[in-house]
Design an enzyme around this catalytic site. Structure first.
Site, PDB file in Angstrom:
ATOM      1  CB  SER B 128      -1.393   0.031   1.421  1.00  0.00           C
ATOM      2  OG  SER B 128      -0.332   0.221   2.634  1.00  0.00           O
ATOM      3  CE  LYS B 165      -3.851   3.173   5.596  1.00  0.00           C
ATOM      4  NZ  LYS B 165      -4.111   2.334   4.335  1.00  0.00           N
TER       5      LYS B 165
END
Lengths: 207, 207
Positions: B128, B165
């Site tokens: 990700s 993130k």
DNA sequence: GCTGATACTGTATATTTGTACAGTATCAAA
DNA sequence: TTTGATACTGTACAAATATACAGTATCAGC
């Protein structure tokens, strides 16, 4: 309970520094000498206090058996020292100490390989390998003398500088490819010296 | 001249293993005991031979002063031990030893930061964060308790799992963004716990 | 004012440890 | 054949080292 006094911190720091710099922890006498204690007991007291507080360990009656306790020490694996070269003119005939720019010390398990005397590191310059997620400033660990496979990242000597490329086997010929659209794509590898195959990478903090 | 005999290799390996496992190099007596020598001189002879061949060093008359010489040892910097966690349920109140999956040992200079007791490592799962050139299997070193800046890569607790993130400040609000077009893009950070800010990265060999 | 922890001095001792000396035996190279 | 390196046995000893014991002084907390 766990808070160290200033003096205890000084003593602990002295022990730790000696451990790192000389590879040996000091004896009680050496501690006493360093701080100007005229008595061994002063040093012994501090060591005892540090042990009580859990930051120092000791094997009874053994010379130089002091060890600064890191909570993770028990998990520590063997650490290897890998030389960092700026660039490698020749094909690493015998990489000499004076050529090394520095030294990367890292445990073998995290590295995923067992280093050999032919393991070395290069600092990446430029973003020609960004397509392989290798960035400017990254430290790349390479192994000299192993046969590269198709798709491996290798260090090659181009214009007297070590440069990272992807090695590509295509139509029976060997090419070197940059992984950035802005760079020249393919170079025939026939005349180039492959200095090493990439095994691992360390990225330092940026900015 | 520099080639070690089999016996000498065994002795050297024994010394090295003890150094790594116990933090102390053995005494001549311990070497003799381990190999079943009835005489100290046998051990002393081997140590002398290894010194002569340049792979072992010794400070005269000092207890346990044997040191296995790596050519790069002189360049070695202090090595830090950083715990590797699988995932961190809470906000790292007091990260305990038993929670650690392993330990990443690396020298401070190569890391680019000075580790604190709040430094830890996570193994990356999934891709990700591929837009920030962080791959599946990478080891990310994070620092807990520092204020993240706009654009920093952070570890956040999502669905009871630590996930990487990018932290984004936009229109006065804080968002967390995945760096892969196939993943959900933005998450409001208001309810999330930021566990750490990325400081460095280690990529092991693949396949 | 008492108590315990801290921070030392000074002396003594048992143990650990490195080192030296005198040998024996094997093996490879010159 | 000789020589030097290797690989040990066995004994001895001085130096290095950890540890114990008996004190003194200061300081913080109760």
């Amino acid at each position: 309970m766990n808070a160290l006094t200033r003096r205890q911190q000084q003593v602990l720091e002295f022990i730790q520094t000696r451990q790192q710099r000389e590879g040996l922890t000091p004896t009680l006498r050496e501690i006493a000498d360093h701080f100007g204690f005229r008595s061994l007991t002063a040093a012994a007291d501090h060591v005892r206090a540090l042990q009580k507080k859990g930051v120092l360990e000791n094997q009874p009656s053994r010379a130089r058996s002091l060890r600064v306790v890191s909570p993770w020490q028990g998990l520590r694996r063997p650490v290897a020292d890998i030389p960092i070269f700026g660039s490698i003119p020749a094909g690493i005939p015998e990489s000499r100490v004076q050529d090394a720019k520095g030294c990367l010390s890292i445990d073998v398990a995290s590295l995923g390989i067992k280093p050999t005397p032919r393991t070395f590191a290069l600092e990446v310059r430029g973003d020609s390998m960004i397509g392989r997620h290798i960035l400017d400033g990254d430290l790349v660990i390479l192994e000299h003398g192993v046969a590269p496979r198709n798709g491996d990242v290798v260090a090659a000597l181009i214009d007297n500088e070590s440069t990272l490329k992807t090695l590509v086997l295509e139509r029976g010929r060997v090419w070197l490819r940059s992984e950035n659209p802005r760079y020249p794509q393919l170079i025939p590898a026939s005349e180039l010296v492959v200095q090493g195959v990439m095994m691992a990478l360390v990225r330092r903090r940026k900015g």
